[in-house]
Design a protein around this motif. Structure first.
Motif, PDB file in Angstrom:
ATOM      1  N   LYS A   1      56.885  52.531  39.569  1.00  0.00           N
ATOM      2  CA  LYS A   1      56.742  53.909  40.042  1.00  0.00           C
ATOM      3  C   LYS A   1      55.274  54.315  40.125  1.00  0.00           C
ATOM      4  O   LYS A   1      54.866  54.984  41.071  1.00  0.00           O
ATOM      5  CB  LYS A   1      57.488  54.875  39.127  1.00  0.00           C
ATOM      6  CG  LYS A   1      58.981  54.863  39.309  1.00  0.00           C
ATOM      7  CD  LYS A   1      59.632  55.902  38.418  1.00  0.00           C
ATOM      8  CE  LYS A   1      61.136  55.902  38.563  1.00  0.00           C
ATOM      9  NZ  LYS A   1      61.758  56.893  37.683  1.00  0.00           N
ATOM     10  N   ILE A   2      54.501  53.932  39.125  1.00  0.00           N
ATOM     11  CA  ILE A   2      53.086  54.312  39.135  1.00  0.00           C
ATOM     12  C   ILE A   2      52.357  53.638  40.292  1.00  0.00           C
ATOM     13  O   ILE A   2      51.527  54.255  40.963  1.00  0.00           O
ATOM     14  CB  ILE A   2      52.395  54.035  37.779  1.00  0.00           C
ATOM     15  CG1 ILE A   2      51.000  54.676  37.734  1.00  0.00           C
ATOM     16  CG2 ILE A   2      52.223  52.564  37.525  1.00  0.00           C
ATOM     17  CD1 ILE A   2      51.008  56.133  37.546  1.00  0.00           C
ATOM     18  N   ILE A   3      52.664  52.373  40.557  1.00  0.00           N
ATOM     19  CA  ILE A   3      52.017  51.657  41.665  1.00  0.00           C
ATOM     20  C   ILE A   3      52.397  52.303  42.998  1.00  0.00           C
ATOM     21  O   ILE A   3      51.540  52.533  43.853  1.00  0.00           O
ATOM     22  CB  ILE A   3      52.383  50.158  41.637  1.00  0.00           C
ATOM     23  CG1 ILE A   3      51.718  49.507  40.415  1.00  0.00           C
ATOM     24  CG2 ILE A   3      51.947  49.462  42.916  1.00  0.00           C
ATOM     25  CD1 ILE A   3      52.131  48.078  40.175  1.00  0.00           C
TER      26      ILE A   3
ATOM     27  N   ILE B   1      49.849  54.192  45.653  1.00  0.00           N
ATOM     28  CA  ILE B   1      49.796  53.800  47.069  1.00  0.00           C
ATOM     29  C   ILE B   1      50.129  54.985  47.969  1.00  0.00           C
ATOM     30  O   ILE B   1      49.433  55.243  48.959  1.00  0.00           O
ATOM     31  CB  ILE B   1      50.740  52.604  47.339  1.00  0.00           C
ATOM     32  CG1 ILE B   1      50.188  51.349  46.651  1.00  0.00           C
ATOM     33  CG2 ILE B   1      50.903  52.364  48.835  1.00  0.00           C
ATOM     34  CD1 ILE B   1      51.127  50.165  46.676  1.00  0.00           C
ATOM     35  N   ALA B   2      51.180  55.731  47.607  1.00  0.00           N
ATOM     36  CA  ALA B   2      51.550  56.895  48.414  1.00  0.00           C
ATOM     37  C   ALA B   2      50.433  57.932  48.406  1.00  0.00           C
ATOM     38  O   ALA B   2      50.124  58.535  49.447  1.00  0.00           O
ATOM     39  CB  ALA B   2      52.850  57.504  47.887  1.00  0.00           C
ATOM     40  N   GLY B   3      49.816  58.148  47.260  1.00  0.00           N
ATOM     41  CA  GLY B   3      48.716  59.101  47.181  1.00  0.00           C
ATOM     42  C   GLY B   3      47.532  58.679  48.034  1.00  0.00           C
ATOM     43  O   GLY B   3      46.887  59.506  48.685  1.00  0.00           O
TER      44      GLY B   3
END
Length: 98
Positions: free
Chosen positions: A5-7, A11-13
């Protein structure tokens, strides 16, 4: 699951931030210029792979030299600290503590 989730969040950010920054005309022209530069450089190195290898080797040599110099400086600093501590320890070990 948390690591994934953090990765994905990072990436989305990055994608959203990059897209938002491209709303500025100056940022778009800068990005286009950098993409053109990368395309030209990659085309050059694809047609001249030996130069790419030589450039990479020079860069690795520079990094090794900087690392070696930095580690040498750190060792010298540690030796100076050790010598200073030895002097201080020897100076106070000869005196009686009340």
């Amino acid at each position: 699951m948390g690591k994934r989730k953090i990765i994905l969040g990072v990436i989305a950010g990055a994608v959203v931030g990059g897209a938002a920054s491209l709303l500025d005309k100056e940022a778009r022209s800068y990005a286009c210029g950098k993409v053109k530069d990368m395309k030209a450089a990659s085309s050059y190195y694809i047609s001249n792979p030996s130069e790419a290898i030589q450039g990479l080797q020079k860069t690795v040599d520079k990094v090794n030299h900087v690392f070696e110099s930095g580690s040498s400086n750190a060792m010298n600093a540690l030796e100076q600290v050790e010598q200073t501590l030895d002097k201080v320890t020897n100076k106070y070990s000869g005196k009686a503590i009340d």
